[in-house]
Design a protein around this motif. Structure first.
Motif, mmCIF file in Angstrom:
data_model
loop_
_atom_site.group_PDB
_atom_site.id
_atom_site.type_symbol
_atom_site.label_atom_id
_atom_site.label_comp_id
_atom_site.label_asym_id
_atom_site.label_seq_id
_atom_site.Cartn_x
_atom_site.Cartn_y
_atom_site.Cartn_z
ATOM 1 N N ASN B 192 0.616 -1.631 -0.088
ATOM 2 C CA ASN B 192 0.004 0.025 -0.051
ATOM 3 C C ASN B 192 0.672 1.212 0.512
ATOM 4 N N LEU B 193 1.963 1.373 0.193
ATOM 5 C CA LEU B 193 2.744 1.991 0.229
ATOM 6 C C LEU B 193 3.947 2.132 -0.963
ATOM 7 N N ASN B 194 3.542 0.954 -1.552
ATOM 8 C CA ASN B 194 5.112 1.645 -2.721
ATOM 9 C C ASN B 194 6.341 1.544 -1.748
ATOM 10 N N ALA B 195 6.693 1.123 -0.520
ATOM 11 C CA ALA B 195 7.969 0.553 -0.327
ATOM 12 C C ALA B 195 8.489 -0.576 -0.130
ATOM 13 N N VAL B 196 9.701 -0.857 -0.697
ATOM 14 C CA VAL B 196 10.538 -1.703 -0.916
ATOM 15 C C VAL B 196 11.375 -1.736 0.271
ATOM 16 N N THR B 197 11.510 -2.784 1.257
ATOM 17 C CA THR B 197 12.098 -2.999 3.106
ATOM 18 C C THR B 197 13.092 -3.623 2.576
ATOM 19 N N LEU B 198 13.113 -4.371 1.687
ATOM 20 C CA LEU B 198 14.379 -5.475 2.052
ATOM 21 C C LEU B 198 14.682 -4.915 0.492
ATOM 22 N N LEU C 207 29.610 9.925 8.758
ATOM 23 C CA LEU C 207 29.488 9.419 10.139
ATOM 24 C C LEU C 207 28.296 9.742 10.404
ATOM 25 N N GLU C 208 27.842 11.534 10.360
ATOM 26 C CA GLU C 208 26.896 12.073 11.189
ATOM 27 C C GLU C 208 25.621 11.847 10.146
ATOM 28 N N GLU C 209 25.786 11.901 8.525
ATOM 29 C CA GLU C 209 24.856 11.581 7.804
ATOM 30 C C GLU C 209 24.651 10.203 7.960
ATOM 31 N N GLU C 210 24.958 9.611 8.252
ATOM 32 C CA GLU C 210 24.273 7.810 8.806
ATOM 33 C C GLU C 210 23.359 8.116 9.647
ATOM 34 N N GLU C 211 23.488 8.974 10.491
ATOM 35 C CA GLU C 211 22.503 8.807 11.540
ATOM 36 C C GLU C 211 21.308 9.411 11.169
ATOM 37 N N ALA C 212 21.694 10.527 10.066
ATOM 38 C CA ALA C 212 20.322 10.876 9.515
ATOM 39 C C ALA C 212 19.817 10.763 8.641
ATOM 40 N N ILE C 213 20.170 9.837 7.906
ATOM 41 C CA ILE C 213 19.078 8.821 6.981
ATOM 42 C C ILE C 213 18.715 7.330 7.419
ATOM 43 N N ASP C 214 17.499 7.250 6.695
ATOM 44 C CA ASP C 214 16.873 5.738 7.488
ATOM 45 C C ASP C 214 16.692 5.050 6.273
ATOM 46 N N SER C 215 17.475 4.945 5.496
ATOM 47 C CA SER C 215 18.091 3.216 5.241
ATOM 48 C C SER C 215 18.870 3.558 4.008
ATOM 49 N N ARG C 216 20.151 2.377 3.465
ATOM 50 C CA ARG C 216 20.957 2.914 2.391
ATOM 51 C C ARG C 216 21.013 1.351 1.515
ATOM 52 N N ILE C 217 21.746 2.007 0.639
ATOM 53 C CA ILE C 217 21.895 0.473 -0.467
ATOM 54 C C ILE C 217 23.172 1.200 -0.941
ATOM 55 N N SER C 218 23.054 -0.232 -1.311
ATOM 56 C CA SER C 218 24.519 -0.907 -2.021
ATOM 57 C C SER C 218 24.761 -1.460 -2.698
ATOM 58 N N LEU C 219 25.788 -0.751 -3.829
ATOM 59 C CA LEU C 219 25.502 -2.081 -4.808
ATOM 60 C C LEU C 219 26.792 -2.153 -5.659
ATOM 61 N N TYR C 237 12.664 2.869 4.204
ATOM 62 C CA TYR C 237 13.048 2.023 2.363
ATOM 63 C C TYR C 237 12.731 2.741 1.501
ATOM 64 N N PHE C 238 12.658 1.987 0.423
ATOM 65 C CA PHE C 238 12.844 3.248 -0.916
ATOM 66 C C PHE C 238 11.765 2.732 -1.731
ATOM 67 N N GLN C 242 13.388 4.657 -6.843
ATOM 68 C CA GLN C 242 14.525 5.373 -5.825
ATOM 69 C C GLN C 242 15.786 4.177 -6.148
ATOM 70 N N ILE C 243 15.124 2.694 -6.059
ATOM 71 C CA ILE C 243 15.981 1.671 -6.786
ATOM 72 C C ILE C 243 16.951 2.546 -7.524
ATOM 73 N N LEU C 244 15.743 2.412 -8.634
ATOM 74 C CA LEU C 244 16.393 2.161 -9.909
ATOM 75 C C LEU C 244 17.166 3.393 -10.244
ATOM 76 N N GLU C 245 16.916 4.115 -9.506
ATOM 77 C CA GLU C 245 17.930 5.376 -9.682
ATOM 78 C C GLU C 245 19.250 5.797 -8.668
#
Lengths: 263, 247, 263, 247, 263, 247
Positions: B192-198, C207-219, C237-238, C242-245
């Motif tokens: 419902n939130l269009n959100a990927v969590t994993l 470091l400080e940004e890591e505390e501010a972000i709500d998630s990260r993605i490593s490719l 979440y993404f 955002q993931i494709l970006e």
């Protein structure tokens, strides 16, 4: 642990039992309903799930090859392990086995070992060098009391259900072949646990009764009705007369269960 | 011990178990299966058999882990020794520790953690039999266990992998496809939130293949989401019936 | 953990990023300065030290001989381990690896393994019996954010710098000879991590940004610009977009870094 | 793998690396190298490469270890897996646990522990490359890390070993001399206080040889002490410059 | 730890020592009474119990066969372990060895190893393949101070008392035969520990003195009166003069003990 | 290594060590043998050599284990590495953990735990040499250590096994009888209360044999109980004498 409310409840349980009754309507010598399902973990060489009332235990058997113990070069190896997995009860914690899970595993192990349930000489591949190792993993999925009887039953049911891989020896190396044969068994012990409350013996205590009893005694009974393992537990005691009475009841109950279970 | 098959997809485009490339394995879900947990669910996803339970919100031990402004979510993903081909030691492996973390991080976005400060919720997942895709099936079941426990949630979390087998992007890899295939992309979403969590990936994919795999996985998640809701409804009906009988 | 003062700071970081700016003056897509030194641990078969801004990671590679895994008898063994040594940050504790160090090691491992960076068939000495075991030990010496990219870079740089001992087989035993040959490699993956704050993606969070972000993605991106491993982290979440970006940016950044790094 | 050399000291009295019997290996010290530690130092002593850091005075965890009348000093000496010939498991060995203790006991006499009751100071030492004499080089670096952290101290602690190679008492044994030599005497001192805070011995020495070794080691410590003070001064100048630039 | 009452006591101990006296009547250079019993654990290959005043240490020696270390293929293996068993003192806790028990074991080990007490080349069965492994287990049964000297004495006494099994080699396998031979020994080191209080050196500190001293020094002395191992302990220091004085006293005391002990 | 003997009982009904079927091994008990424990006892039961000590009632660590209405009893049964044929690792085995539990449960019924709420008593048992029946001898010694520590008790606990060797029910199995025999029934009792506090069994027994074994074991326990009281008396006399000397 035991809050005020629980004390009232414990008192109630004890009072009822003194009158020969139990909170869930059973007689003092009655087991809860027992269901056994075998072969439900297809990836394991053997498996069984036992429901004893709401108590639920899953046992999986894996078979590998390994070295025999130096002092028993002509016998396979049996290893029994028990996990009180934390989803089974708020009182179970993740982590290495504690004294309760170790005792559970060792009591089940003794019932199987002392009754000579496994024909362990038939598990030898190359004497002194290579044997089958039988891993019996007890997985408690829901804890509603009397884990010992449920686990012992599930372990024997899983072993009955276990298939050993066929093999041949080629250039001193063991090669697994197509097909399976039944795990060789000679005995099917049944373990009966009794609890003592105010001097009365009850069979198959469930969770709340376990908190009310001051001690328990578990007896493994073999196919001939002989005793092959005993474990007293809990911080209370039995009189010698109570012990002999417990042994008599266990023998009777084991025979009764033996007829009932369809494994 | 399992031998490598010659072809994972036949001429008709069907897979070893007869599925089309965009087809899920059979899935069976049951909610409320354990009497001692606050919430629980059981899933059979293909040959995976997984139990999940949630305890809480409750007081945390040890206490110093408590947070003043939010609930703490903990998660343990664990495999039974008999769940895999070679017996697995019951001690947690590095893989299990990593998966516990990513599963927790897949579920936490769905939980209103600020509703119950200074409490903890424990999620316990037991893989009774594994056949590829256990992390996704675990998330699917664990989200239901949380809901069954009455933990306030933004949405359920549904999870499913896509991947590449031979040259084809396929949905929901089973064990043999995962091992022999060339890429695996497990995905969890809050539909419902269009959100990927994993999101994880193993293997090699071009940008185009990756996009196709993500989209396919999301479609799979949506189908699973529908089954989750069915299972929750069945649980709700059963509880209601029980209560009516009791009255 | 997050005190009142920190909250103000976190807010400030987020606000700036919404305007496309960062506290340290970088653009959203900019990496910090990168320095790579190779061969600084002479006793190791390979080593590299990476400075990513103030984040400092040392990777040492040791080569031993051992048995292959039963299911890959014709491949050498790669083992990646990460230590968050306590001198690198007050948030690191001495003790066995926790989930953070295990995740770090496994993400770096996957980038190397899935890109088939090591030509592991060339690490076989006697098929099924004896192979080279390559230990990659990640040692985080100063934690100023984005340990994944710094560690992945240091690991590949250290492997590029690694020498394998020469050997000959004499009477079924492996004898180490004089001299070395280069570790056989086929690919040089580069890992790019992005963080998400208020819907914006930033590259190489400190470091400080890591505390501010709500998630990260490593490719992890291989030499051809394909993706060979991904790990999403954090409790946010993404969106699929955002993931494709993120995948697009990672491909671009990896190509950029590949030109820049001199290893 | 390293073969035993025929002679550790040649006809001219020179050692395998060309040193005289009373000569130290080349030493390089830098203070203030880590941004997250309260104090830190890096030392290259021969081929030893060692990082030391100090954190504190700070609140202790677990709290029950706190002392009402003094600061608690803790120390962890640890070797990187790649620091030695055969890869070392990262789990602390018995040797590392013993050395952590003797290093702590070599440093503690220099610290005014009574100044900060109910606090703790942690010293972390990481041996990145080992080549004989790591405990002494670790003490030399750790004393500087404490000073850099602003912990009040009676004096610095400087450390160096002497030993016996063949028939000669020599200063500052490197790895091969330590292994093949006949005795090793690591010593740490607070030079201004004429105080020996670390003393161990392996091997066999007569009373006379022992006295000679102790005296030689103390001379070595004093030279290292001078280098420590230089390194502290360089750090002080750098910090001052930085501050001036900032103003 | 140190309560107010203890502080008074510590003061008293220190004051007495400044006057050359000790609470238990000994002179500064006097050992407590020493009793040695050998062979009291019949199941062990060697054993000895040492009473040093009220300090009581039991050492058992077990001999097994195993592989030599790769770098010493022509030597047997010596392993020294110490257990500070919790019944010996309220300050000892059950659990894995802590830094105190590890230091104790390693100091005793060094005294034996550096004095070349064991003729370890005679412990080789098949060079590079099979050797005797000598396990020396130090068991502290009552802690009344100076565990190092008591343990070192008990270890050497137990080794003197140790018998190795006879064996023969048959088809490349080691067969244990009837009968025993004495463990081959070449040296009998004696360790002397001194404490420092207010600049004074005392020999063999007992429990309360150990709390009063600011540092201790232990010296292992071989049969020729040479030093073969040293360990300084405690959070205080010694002047170089005090160290040489300690070495002189240790040499003297070791010779004295060597005459006294009847092992 | 020990070879299996041909016959455990000879024609005259005597056992390998010359005992009759209902005869105990020689037993030697001493109370108050350790100066640092609050109570202690040493037992030689056949070739078993066992030390037991009690500490408490005292404050418990960790504190959260404290109970508001009673004392907590803890017990550690531990074997010295050199106590058995093959060296035993000092880490507690599963067998030692189980025995620690059943020994504690054998002793606890004798202790007035409600007398000292919020405290703990620790029982430490060290098997210095093992020769069959260590759990029983441990209980016999530990009960005396508790009494020596002044812990208020309902009765002492005395323990002894019976079993079946060949076709005969015998008392107090030694190691070889335990290993080769067909059943072993360790029993602990509080003699004055007619209360069995430990009961285990290995092997196969008919109901009749079991009854005979339990009765025989109880007779053995009663004899040991007499020796326990003698040992306590001896200890009491010694303490009294000491006190008189001091006055």
């Amino acid at each position: 642990m035991s809050s005020l409310i629980t004390r009232v409840r414990l008192k109630q349980i004890a009072n009822l039992i003194e009158k020969g009754k139990r909170l869930d309507g059973r007689g003092l010598g009655d087991y809860r309903e027992i269901k056994i399902q075998q072969g439900i973990i297809e990836k394991a060489e053997g498996s069984a799930r036992v429901l004893l009332g709401k108590t639920e235990v899953l046992v999986g058997v894996k078979i590998e090859t390994g070295e025999p113990f130096p002092d028993t070069p002509n016998e396979g190896v049996l290893t029994v392990n028990a996990e009180l997995v934390p989803l089974a009860s708020p009182s179970f914690e993740a982590g290495p086995p504690d004294e309760n899970s170790i005792e559970l595993a060792r009591v089940v192990d003794r019932g199987i070992r002392e009754s000579k349930a496994l024909d362990s000489e038939k598990l030898v591949i190359v004497p002194g060098k290579r044997v089958f190792v039988v891993f019996v993993d007890i997985y408690v999925l829901n804890h509603d009391g009397n884990l010992i009887d449920a686990s012992a039953l599930a372990a024997v049911a899983a072993l009955r259900n276990t298939k050993m891989p066929n093999y041949e020896i080629e250039n001193d190396e063991v090669k697994i072949k197509q097909g399976y044969t039944q795990l060789p068994m000679r005995a099917y012990p049944i373990t009966v646990t009794l609890g003592k409350i105010n001097g009365k013996l009850i069979v198959d205590p469930w969770l709340e009764e376990e908190e009310a009893i001051d001690s328990r005694i578990s007896l493994a009974i073999n196919d001939e009705g002989n005793i092959c393992a005993i474990q007293k537990g809990g911080v209370g005691y039995f009189t010698p007369q109570q012990i002999l009475e417990a042994a008599r009841i266990a023998k009777e109950k084991a025979a009764e269960l033996r007829k009932k279970v369809d494994w | 011990m399992s031998e490598k098959p010659e072809k994972l997809i036949d001429k008709k485009g069907l897979r070893l178990d007869g599925r089309r490339s965009d087809e899920l394995r059979p899935i069976k879900i049951e909610v409320g299966v354990l009497s001692n947990a606050d919430g629980s669910a059981y899933i059979e996803h293909g040959n995976n058999k997984i139990l999940a339970a949630a305890f809480g919100p409750r007081e945390m031990h040890p206490k110093h882990l408590t947070l003043p402004d939010r609930m703490v979510l903990r998660c343990r993903y664990h495999m039974a020794p008999f769940s895999v081909q070679e017996r697995k030691s019951p001690a947690p492996s590095r893989r299990e520790i990593e998966l516990s973390k990513v599963i927790r991080e897949a579920l936490e976005p769905a939980v209103f953690v600020e509703y119950y400060p200074r409490t903890g919720v424990d999620i316990f997942i037991e893989v009774l039999q594994a056949d590829g895709g256990t992390r996704c099936a675990s998330i699917t079941a664990a989200a239901l266990a949380l809901a069954d426990a009455g933990i306030p949630m933004r949405d359920l979390v549904a999870a499913c992998a896509a991947g590449k087998v031979g040259d084809t992007v396929v949905l929901d890899l089973m064990d043999i496809e995962d091992k022999v295939g060339s890429a695996d992309v497990p995905v969890a979403i809050m539909p419902n939130l269009n959100a990927v969590t994993l999101l994880q990936m193993d293997g090699i994919l071009t940008s185009e293949e990756f996009e196709a795999a993500v989209n396919l996985a999301i479609e799979g998640c949506k189908k699973i989401y529908a089954m989750q809701k069915e299972a929750l409804k069945a649980r709700y009906m059963a509880v209601k019936q029980e209560e009516e009988v009791e009255e």
